[in-house]
Design an enzyme around this catalytic site. Structure first.
Site, PDB file in Angstrom:
ATOM      1  N   LYS A 196       2.140  -3.219   7.291  1.00 17.01           N
ATOM      2  CA  LYS A 196       2.434  -3.412   5.861  1.00 17.01           C
ATOM      3  C   LYS A 196       3.880  -2.995   5.561  1.00 17.01           C
ATOM      4  CE  LYS A 196      -0.016  -4.541   2.917  1.00 17.01           C
ATOM      5  NZ  LYS A 196      -0.416  -5.885   2.383  1.00 17.01           N
ATOM      6  N   ASP A 240     -12.766  12.526  14.465  1.00 19.94           N
ATOM      7  CA  ASP A 240     -11.756  12.126  13.480  1.00 19.94           C
ATOM      8  C   ASP A 240     -11.133  10.770  13.831  1.00 19.94           C
ATOM      9  OD1 ASP A 240     -10.296  12.405  11.221  1.00 19.94           O
ATOM     10  OD2 ASP A 240      -9.307  14.282  11.799  1.00 19.94           O
ATOM     11  N   TYR A 290      -1.993  -0.391  10.936  1.00 17.13           N
ATOM     12  CA  TYR A 290      -2.110  -1.083   9.634  1.00 17.13           C
ATOM     13  C   TYR A 290      -0.892  -0.791   8.755  1.00 17.13           C
ATOM     14  CZ  TYR A 290      -3.371  -1.601   4.686  1.00 17.13           C
ATOM     15  OH  TYR A 290      -3.356  -1.904   3.347  1.00 17.13           O
ATOM     16  N   THR A 309       0.822  -1.214   0.000  1.00 21.87           N
ATOM     17  CA  THR A 309       0.000   0.000   0.000  1.00 21.87           C
ATOM     18  C   THR A 309       0.856   1.264   0.000  1.00 21.87           C
ATOM     19  OG1 THR A 309      -1.543   1.254   1.383  1.00 21.87           O
ATOM     20  CG2 THR A 309      -0.086  -0.236   2.536  1.00 21.87           C
ATOM     21  N   ASP A 310       0.272   2.351  -0.469  1.00 18.91           N
ATOM     22  CA  ASP A 310       0.976   3.640  -0.419  1.00 18.91           C
ATOM     23  C   ASP A 310       1.054   4.180   1.013  1.00 18.91           C
ATOM     24  OD1 ASP A 310      -1.707   4.338  -0.078  1.00 18.91           O
ATOM     25  OD2 ASP A 310      -1.731   5.877  -1.630  1.00 18.91           O
ATOM     26  N   GLU A 311       0.256   3.592   1.930  1.00 21.08           N
ATOM     27  CA  GLU A 311       0.232   4.118   3.305  1.00 21.08           C
ATOM     28  C   GLU A 311       1.554   3.918   4.029  1.00 21.08           C
ATOM     29  OE1 GLU A 311      -3.222   3.399   5.639  1.00 21.08           O
ATOM     30  OE2 GLU A 311      -4.573   3.549   3.937  1.00 21.08           O
TER      31      GLU A 311
HETATM   32  P1  NAD Z   1      -9.741  -7.351   1.966  1.00 20.12           P
HETATM   33  O1  NAD Z   1      -9.776  -7.052   3.430  1.00 20.12           O
HETATM   34  O2  NAD Z   1     -10.929  -7.076   1.127  1.00 20.12           O
HETATM   35  O3  NAD Z   1      -9.382  -8.894   1.755  1.00 20.12           O
HETATM   36  C1  NAD Z   1      -8.383  -9.550   2.497  1.00 20.12           C
HETATM   37  C2  NAD Z   1      -8.478 -11.043   2.199  1.00 20.12           C
HETATM   38  O4  NAD Z   1      -7.452 -11.695   2.949  1.00 20.12           O
HETATM   39  C3  NAD Z   1      -9.811 -11.674   2.642  1.00 20.12           C
HETATM   40  O5  NAD Z   1     -10.272 -12.565   1.652  1.00 20.12           O
HETATM   41  C4  NAD Z   1      -9.450 -12.419   3.909  1.00 20.12           C
HETATM   42  O6  NAD Z   1     -10.249 -13.568   4.146  1.00 20.12           O
HETATM   43  C5  NAD Z   1      -7.993 -12.805   3.638  1.00 20.12           C
HETATM   44  N1  NAD Z   1      -7.234 -12.989   4.878  1.00 20.12           N
HETATM   45  C6  NAD Z   1      -7.164 -12.143   5.936  1.00 20.12           C
HETATM   46  N2  NAD Z   1      -6.402 -12.676   6.917  1.00 20.12           N
HETATM   47  C7  NAD Z   1      -5.965 -13.887   6.444  1.00 20.12           C
HETATM   48  C8  NAD Z   1      -5.130 -14.904   6.986  1.00 20.12           C
HETATM   49  N3  NAD Z   1      -4.597 -14.799   8.215  1.00 20.12           N
HETATM   50  N4  NAD Z   1      -4.873 -15.989   6.227  1.00 20.12           N
HETATM   51  C9  NAD Z   1      -5.404 -16.110   4.980  1.00 20.12           C
HETATM   52  N5  NAD Z   1      -6.224 -15.193   4.442  1.00 20.12           N
HETATM   53  C10 NAD Z   1      -6.499 -14.085   5.161  1.00 20.12           C
HETATM   54  O7  NAD Z   1      -8.450  -6.597   1.426  1.00 20.12           O
HETATM   55  P2  NAD Z   1      -8.237  -5.805   0.058  1.00 20.12           P
HETATM   56  O8  NAD Z   1      -8.749  -4.433   0.205  1.00 20.12           O
HETATM   57  O9  NAD Z   1      -8.676  -6.657  -1.060  1.00 20.12           O
HETATM   58  O10 NAD Z   1      -6.638  -5.716   0.053  1.00 20.12           O
HETATM   59  C11 NAD Z   1      -5.851  -6.774  -0.474  1.00 20.12           C
HETATM   60  C12 NAD Z   1      -4.383  -6.417  -0.332  1.00 20.12           C
HETATM   61  O11 NAD Z   1      -4.108  -5.222  -1.053  1.00 20.12           O
HETATM   62  C13 NAD Z   1      -3.954  -6.158   1.107  1.00 20.12           C
HETATM   63  O12 NAD Z   1      -2.668  -6.705   1.271  1.00 20.12           O
HETATM   64  C14 NAD Z   1      -3.922  -4.643   1.224  1.00 20.12           C
HETATM   65  O13 NAD Z   1      -2.983  -4.248   2.171  1.00 20.12           O
HETATM   66  C15 NAD Z   1      -3.521  -4.258  -0.183  1.00 20.12           C
HETATM   67  N6  NAD Z   1      -4.007  -2.937  -0.640  1.00 20.12           N
HETATM   68  C16 NAD Z   1      -5.327  -2.603  -0.531  1.00 20.12           C
HETATM   69  C17 NAD Z   1      -5.762  -1.374  -1.037  1.00 20.12           C
HETATM   70  C18 NAD Z   1      -7.229  -0.970  -0.965  1.00 20.12           C
HETATM   71  O14 NAD Z   1      -7.545   0.184  -1.303  1.00 20.12           O
HETATM   72  N7  NAD Z   1      -8.138  -1.823  -0.564  1.00 20.12           N
HETATM   73  C19 NAD Z   1      -4.851  -0.493  -1.622  1.00 20.12           C
HETATM   74  C20 NAD Z   1      -3.500  -0.857  -1.703  1.00 20.12           C
HETATM   75  C21 NAD Z   1      -3.106  -2.100  -1.213  1.00 20.12           C
HETATM   76  O1  DAU Z   2      -4.179   3.993   0.352  1.00 20.04           O
HETATM   77  C1  DAU Z   2      -4.390   2.614   0.278  1.00 20.04           C
HETATM   78  C2  DAU Z   2      -5.241   2.165   1.441  1.00 20.04           C
HETATM   79  O2  DAU Z   2      -6.552   2.660   1.205  1.00 20.04           O
HETATM   80  C3  DAU Z   2      -5.254   0.649   1.621  1.00 20.04           C
HETATM   81  O3  DAU Z   2      -3.961   0.204   1.930  1.00 20.04           O
HETATM   82  C4  DAU Z   2      -6.227   0.243   2.717  1.00 20.04           C
HETATM   83  O4  DAU Z   2      -6.308  -1.163   2.796  1.00 20.04           O
HETATM   84  C5  DAU Z   2      -7.590   0.811   2.394  1.00 20.04           C
HETATM   85  O5  DAU Z   2      -8.488   0.513   3.432  1.00 20.04           O
HETATM   86  C6  DAU Z   2      -7.519   2.322   2.171  1.00 20.04           C
HETATM   87  O6  DAU Z   2      -7.245   3.025   3.412  1.00 20.04           O
HETATM   88  P1  DAU Z   2      -8.014   4.373   3.825  1.00 20.04           P
HETATM   89  O7  DAU Z   2      -7.936   4.499   5.286  1.00 20.04           O
HETATM   90  O8  DAU Z   2      -7.556   5.512   2.996  1.00 20.04           O
HETATM   91  O9  DAU Z   2      -9.508   3.967   3.324  1.00 20.04           O
HETATM   92  P2  DAU Z   2     -10.944   4.166   3.998  1.00 20.04           P
HETATM   93  O10 DAU Z   2     -11.954   3.778   2.954  1.00 20.04           O
HETATM   94  O11 DAU Z   2     -11.040   3.550   5.335  1.00 20.04           O
HETATM   95  O12 DAU Z   2     -11.022   5.753   4.188  1.00 20.04           O
HETATM   96  C7  DAU Z   2     -10.887   6.649   3.093  1.00 20.04           C
HETATM   97  C8  DAU Z   2     -10.959   8.063   3.642  1.00 20.04           C
HETATM   98  O13 DAU Z   2     -12.306   8.298   4.122  1.00 20.04           O
HETATM   99  C9  DAU Z   2     -10.057   8.313   4.826  1.00 20.04           C
HETATM  100  O14 DAU Z   2      -9.584   9.647   4.783  1.00 20.04           O
HETATM  101  C10 DAU Z   2     -10.975   8.145   6.039  1.00 20.04           C
HETATM  102  C11 DAU Z   2     -12.309   8.627   5.520  1.00 20.04           C
HETATM  103  N1  DAU Z   2     -13.498   7.978   6.133  1.00 20.04           N
HETATM  104  C12 DAU Z   2     -13.547   6.610   6.140  1.00 20.04           C
HETATM  105  C13 DAU Z   2     -14.632   5.956   6.708  1.00 20.04           C
HETATM  106  C14 DAU Z   2     -14.665   4.444   6.746  1.00 20.04           C
HETATM  107  C15 DAU Z   2     -14.540   8.737   6.629  1.00 20.04           C
HETATM  108  O15 DAU Z   2     -14.508   9.990   6.586  1.00 20.04           O
HETATM  109  N2  DAU Z   2     -15.614   8.095   7.199  1.00 20.04           N
HETATM  110  C16 DAU Z   2     -15.692   6.728   7.259  1.00 20.04           C
HETATM  111  O16 DAU Z   2     -16.699   6.199   7.817  1.00 20.04           O
END
Ligand code: NAD
Ligand code: DAU
Length: 351
Positions: free
Chosen positions: A161, A287, A157, A132-134
């Site tokens: 990562k 927040d 988180y 992730t970019d985080e």
């Molecule tokens: P998600 O939470 O939707 O899915 C995670 C999956 O991992 C689920 O299917 C869950 O069952 C499985 N999992 C969790 N713990 C496990 C364990 N201990 N053993 C086996 N399986 C397990 O996540 P996502 O949003 O699809 O993200 C996928 C990957 O991409 C993550 O590594 C996340 O850090 C990365 N990522 C996500 C985003 C985003 O915006 N969602 C952005 C950049 C990177």
């Molecule tokens: O940048 C990549 C990341 O993006 C991934 O690595 C993470 O897995 C993914 O969850 C996501 O993280 P964020 O924290 O940016 O996503 P989230 O959807 O939780 O929140 C997006 C923005 O919205 C953030 O600034 C928080 C805000 N927010 C989120 C929720 C859930 C709200 O204002 N209200 C809310 O209820």
């Protein structure tokens, strides 16, 4: 060429799009989806390809080192695309250890199993970590995250990562593990669990529930359509430089509050509601602690070296996403019942 690839977290949001793409595009590959099916994993996400001859599902927890060794010995993968993770920042604030277990220990277990299987000959093998970019922390008003930006994670988180990225790199340096890492910005699209901003707000609008905006809503994220992330993963898996990292982003920055207003407007139209009625649900709440101000990716490296660029505009992607959620209310209902209802109450009560 025949290959076996283990994709971890394939039943989750991004993982299911990656599994679908690989199963359909590469009939000669055996795709093994390794997933523990936590609250975020759902086999419904893969119904359309579950009977494909080149697809196998294995239910297993990556924290279980012995089980990982068994699975690697049984399937003998040539590659691993590792997406399994605890992925929600708010949950990491309530329970950091769960993130250490899956994201750090789980990743090291997979590295060990891959090393044990591949150590005599790493040719043609690849450990791909989806990150992730985080990990870069937060930007101020200007600038972009580049591949060389120092790691500076702020949430449990992102710290987990960052740690897993460091372990992957360390296995490359120390044991010669062939690896690649990508760091991607915020994804949106179908099958995203409705704890994340966009699906949560779509679901709340449908159900006339408050839209909880954290702080002043002026936080900025760079949004990418999930199918474009899956395309980038395919490209990096096949053509990325070993021991390298690539940033992936949408060239698409939005302040939360502006995005939410656009979402409300589209939802009013789709639901046939009076213009402005969804926006009335906007509620400013307490927040997120340690809330990162701004993420924005410089995706020029993957663009120049591998020719990747997003294939849809944000307007197109958002429209497709909203249409998908409106057409799949049963899916939404099934994932938001049970434990999720309890989580929602605890997370937002008194905020
Ligand atoms: P998600 O939470 O939707 O899915 C995670 C999956 O991992 C689920 O299917 C869950 O069952 C499985 N999992 C969790 N713990 C496990 C364990 N201990 N053993 C086996 N399986 C397990 O996540 P996502 O949003 O699809 O993200 C996928 C990957 O991409 C993550 O590594 C996340 O850090 C990365 N990522 C996500 C985003 C985003 O915006 N969602 C952005 C950049 C990177
Ligand atoms: O940048 C990549 C990341 O993006 C991934 O690595 C993470 O897995 C993914 O969850 C996501 O993280 P964020 O924290 O940016 O996503 P989230 O959807 O939780 O929140 C997006 C923005 O919205 C953030 O600034 C928080 C805000 N927010 C989120 C929720 C859930 C709200 O204002 N209200 C809310 O209820």
């Amino acid at each position: 060429m025949k290959k076996t690839i283990i994709i971890t977290g394939g039943a989750g949001f991004i993982g299911s799009h990656v599994v679908r793409l690989f199963v359909k595009k590469y009939p000669d590959y055996n795709i093994v989806n390794l997933d523990a099916l936590t609250y975020a994993g759902n086999l419904e996400n893969l119904k359309d390809i579950q009977d494909a001859p080149n697809y196998t599902f294995v239910k297993a927890d990556i924290v279980d080192a012995e089980r990982m060794d068994e699975i690697f010995k049984e399937y003998k993968p040539d590659g691993v695309i590792h997406l399994a993770a605890e992925s929600h920042v708010d949950r990491s604030i309530s329970d950091p250890l769960a993130f250490v277990r899956t994201n750090v220990i789980g990743t090291v277990n997979l590295l060990n199993s891959a090393k044990a299987l591949w150590k005599d000959n790493y040719d043609g093998k690849l450990f791909y970590h989806v990150s992730t970019d985080e990990v870069y922390g937060t930007l101020g008003e200007t600038g972009l995250f580049e591949e060389t930006t120092p790691y500076d994670p702020n949430s449990p988180y992102s710290a987990s990562k960052a740690s897993s990225d460091h372990f992957v790199r360390a296995y490359g340096e120390t044991y010669g593990m062939p690896y690649v890492i990508t760091n991607c910005s915020n994804n949106y699209g179908s099958f995203q669990f409705p704890e994340k901003l966009i699906p949560l707000f779509i679901n709340n609008i449908v159900n006339n529930k408050n839209l909880p905006v954290y702080g002043d809503g002026k936080y900025t994220r760079d949004w990418l359509y999930v199918v474009d992330h899956a395309r980038a993963i395919d490209l990096v898996f096949h053509e990325g430089k070993l021991t390298d990292t690539y940033n992936i982003g949408g060239f698409n920055e939005w302040q939360n509050i502006d995005l939410i207003k656009v979402l409300c407007k589209i939802m009013d139209k789709k639901l046939g509601r009076e213009e402005g009625s969804s926006a009335e649900l906007i509620t400013y709440v307490k927040d997120r602690p340690g809330h990162d101000l701004r993420y924005a990716i410089d995706a020029n490296k993957i663009n120049k070296e591998l020719g990747w660029a997003p294939s849809v505009t944000f307007e197109e992607g958002l429209e497709k996403t909203i249409d998908w959620y409106l057409a799949n209310e049963e899916w939404l209902e099934s994932v938001t019942s049970g434990n999720y209802a309890k989580y929602y109450e605890e997370m937002y009560e008194g905020r």
